[in-house]
Scaffold this active site. Structure first.
Site, PDB file in Angstrom:
ATOM      1  N   ASN A  69       0.821  -1.206   0.000  1.00  0.00           N
ATOM      2  CA  ASN A  69       0.000   0.000   0.000  1.00  0.00           C
ATOM      3  C   ASN A  69       0.854   1.254   0.000  1.00  0.00           C
ATOM      4  OD1 ASN A  69      -0.485   1.930   2.527  1.00  0.00           O
ATOM      5  ND2 ASN A  69       0.169  -0.081   3.307  1.00  0.00           N
ATOM      6  N   CYS A 130       7.348   7.858   8.949  1.00  0.00           N
ATOM      7  CA  CYS A 130       6.993   8.846   7.919  1.00  0.00           C
ATOM      8  C   CYS A 130       8.216   9.703   7.574  1.00  0.00           C
ATOM      9  CB  CYS A 130       5.849   9.707   8.412  1.00  0.00           C
ATOM     10  SG  CYS A 130       6.102  10.299  10.063  1.00  0.00           S
ATOM     11  N   THR A 192       5.253  -1.288   7.896  1.00  0.00           N
ATOM     12  CA  THR A 192       5.369  -2.044   6.636  1.00  0.00           C
ATOM     13  C   THR A 192       6.805  -2.043   6.111  1.00  0.00           C
ATOM     14  OG1 THR A 192       4.711  -0.022   5.520  1.00  0.00           O
ATOM     15  CG2 THR A 192       2.989  -1.659   5.888  1.00  0.00           C
TER      16      THR A 192
HETATM   17  C1  LIG Z   1      -3.725  -0.021   4.178  1.00  0.00           C
HETATM   18  C2  LIG Z   1      -2.732   0.184   5.293  1.00  0.00           C
HETATM   19  C3  LIG Z   1      -2.629   1.429   5.907  1.00  0.00           C
HETATM   20  C4  LIG Z   1      -1.705   1.630   6.945  1.00  0.00           C
HETATM   21  N1  LIG Z   1      -1.644   2.847   7.562  1.00  0.00           N
HETATM   22  C5  LIG Z   1      -0.787   3.032   8.615  1.00  0.00           C
HETATM   23  C6  LIG Z   1      -0.772   4.254   9.324  1.00  0.00           C
HETATM   24  O1  LIG Z   1      -1.520   5.185   9.056  1.00  0.00           O
HETATM   25  N2  LIG Z   1       0.136   4.369  10.345  1.00  0.00           N
HETATM   26  C7  LIG Z   1       0.985   3.356  10.732  1.00  0.00           C
HETATM   27  O2  LIG Z   1       1.765   3.521  11.678  1.00  0.00           O
HETATM   28  N3  LIG Z   1       0.942   2.166  10.080  1.00  0.00           N
HETATM   29  C8  LIG Z   1       0.095   1.989   9.044  1.00  0.00           C
HETATM   30  N4  LIG Z   1       0.045   0.774   8.410  1.00  0.00           N
HETATM   31  C9  LIG Z   1       0.942  -0.310   8.860  1.00  0.00           C
HETATM   32  C10 LIG Z   1       0.242  -1.266   9.836  1.00  0.00           C
HETATM   33  O3  LIG Z   1      -0.177  -0.605  11.006  1.00  0.00           O
HETATM   34  C11 LIG Z   1       1.197  -2.421  10.225  1.00  0.00           C
HETATM   35  O4  LIG Z   1       2.337  -1.893  10.880  1.00  0.00           O
HETATM   36  C12 LIG Z   1       1.666  -3.229   9.017  1.00  0.00           C
HETATM   37  O5  LIG Z   1       0.635  -3.345   8.064  1.00  0.00           O
HETATM   38  C13 LIG Z   1       2.169  -4.620   9.390  1.00  0.00           C
HETATM   39  O6  LIG Z   1       1.173  -5.357  10.055  1.00  0.00           O
HETATM   40  P1  LIG Z   1       0.149  -6.379   9.293  1.00  0.00           P
HETATM   41  O7  LIG Z   1       0.996  -7.288   8.454  1.00  0.00           O
HETATM   42  O8  LIG Z   1      -0.591  -7.043  10.390  1.00  0.00           O
HETATM   43  O9  LIG Z   1      -0.749  -5.521   8.442  1.00  0.00           O
HETATM   44  C14 LIG Z   1      -0.858   0.554   7.367  1.00  0.00           C
HETATM   45  C15 LIG Z   1      -0.986  -0.704   6.748  1.00  0.00           C
HETATM   46  C16 LIG Z   1      -1.892  -0.904   5.732  1.00  0.00           C
HETATM   47  C17 LIG Z   1      -2.005  -2.271   5.098  1.00  0.00           C
END
Ligand SMILES: Cc1cc2nc3c(=O)[nH]c(=O)nc-3n(C[C@H](O)[C@H](O)[C@H](O)COP(=O)(O)O)c2cc1C
Length: 303
Positions: A69, A130, A192
């Site tokens: 993303n 960020c 991510t």
């Molecule tokens: C669509 C999307 C939007 C995200 N937006 C943020 C965000 O605004 N702030 C943040 O710290 N992490 C954001 N993340 C990262 C997630 O919080 C998380 O750290 C990352 O996706 C890994 O975990 P997961 O594999 O369980 O998704 C986002 C992830 C996705 C998929």
């Protein structure tokens, strides 16, 4: 009954599964819904000082083992978002609310953090992945001086616990130590993983922003390694995140050193009741192993 409840910073996470930032967390209603379906805590979407539209489409690409993303941190800005936080606080009193915030300098981080806690956030999560103002695309966490200054100023100003959410990197353990020494009460690993996708037909990057962040099952080994190394390096709690999709994944993170877990992309694979399903699977596995309290196995993979 197997005990899953975890106490962190005098707050109960029951179960210790927390909705990760950026997934169905832009409104009080959607966060409340996820709490009702099994999350023991929620992290809000990362909120900045001003409203922000995000990157051009496409912003999400589905891959075989996860999502890529490049949302670009779209958000309504802190003034508008405080309403969602206070509404959620009224409706879900006993479930911890973690306000995720981002900015490019310490002054703005402090400003947004103060508004978040004033409106009901129990914990502040600093999104340090960020880009920072002078960084030409580099993340704040890549600059030790700026990262340290942000943590020091936010922790000097607010009394609520502060989590430093770190991007995956080779030296994540050193970053975690810096966070701890600068005032963080806990570390969240990982955000991510930077990646991209290319369309063979158009011979161009697929994402509007060209590069984005990879999440979901494919990043689990990276997240596990980060939690394992950070757990060894710091004395503050580590919250695991990255590809946790099943109860087995969650327990692997706990063994690596995670005291609690954040769940993001799994909502896409398991549904909005992912929290309930993962909890049930954890309970079954712990029962099979005759472990009566999850808290007793945190970090056990270290021997
Ligand atoms: C669509 C999307 C939007 C995200 N937006 C943020 C965000 O605004 N702030 C943040 O710290 N992490 C954001 N993340 C990262 C997630 O919080 C998380 O750290 C990352 O996706 C890994 O975990 P997961 O594999 O369980 O998704 C986002 C992830 C996705 C998929």
């Amino acid at each position: 009954m197997t005990r899953l409840k975890t106490e962190l910073f005098d707050l109960d996470f029951d179960p210790p599964l927390i909705l990760a930032s950026g997934i169905l967390d832009q409104t009080a209603g959607s966060m409340e819904n996820l709490i009702e379906k099994g999350m023991g805590g929620v992290v809000t979407k990362s909120i900045g000082k001003e409203p922000r539209g995000g990157h051009p489409n496409p912003t999400v690409v589905e891959l075989e083992t996860g999502l890529l993303n490049a949302m670009g941190l779209p958000n309504p800005g802190i003034e508008d978002f405080t309403e969602e936080v206070s509404e959620l606080k009224d409706r879900s009193e006993n479930v911890p609310i973690i306000g995720s915030i981002f900015a490019s300098n310490a002054e703005d981080f402090v400003y947004i953090a103060e508004k978040m806690v004033k409106n009901g956030a129990d914990v502040i999560e600093l999104n340090l992945s960020c880009p920072h103002a002078e960084g030409y695309g580099a993340s704040i966490a890549s600059d030790d001086r700026v990262m340290g200054e942000i943590l020091e100023e936010v922790s000097d100003t607010i009394h609520e616990p502060i989590l430093a959410k770190l991007p995956p990197s080779t030296e994540i353990d050193e970053k975690a130590v810096l966070a701890e020494n600068s005032g963080a009460d806990g570390v969240v690993c990982i955000n991510t993983v930077k990646g991209m996708a290319i369309n063979l037909e158009t011979q161009m990057p697929i994402l509007g922003n060209e590069v984005g962040g990879y999440s979901g099952p494919g990043v689990k080994p990276i997240g596990l390694r980060c939690v394992y190394e950070v757990y060894k390096a710091v004395d503050i709690p580590v919250i695991g995140c990255g590809g946790i999709t099943t109860g087995r994944d969650a327990l692997e993170y706990v063994l690596a050193g995670a005291s609690a877990l954040q769940i993001g992309t799994a909502i896409k694979y398991r549904g909005k009741d992912a929290g309930e399903k993962i909890t049930e699977e954890m309970r079954t596995l712990l029962n099979e192993e005759e472990i009566s309290d999850l808290n007793t196995i945190v970090g056990d993979a270290h021997g």
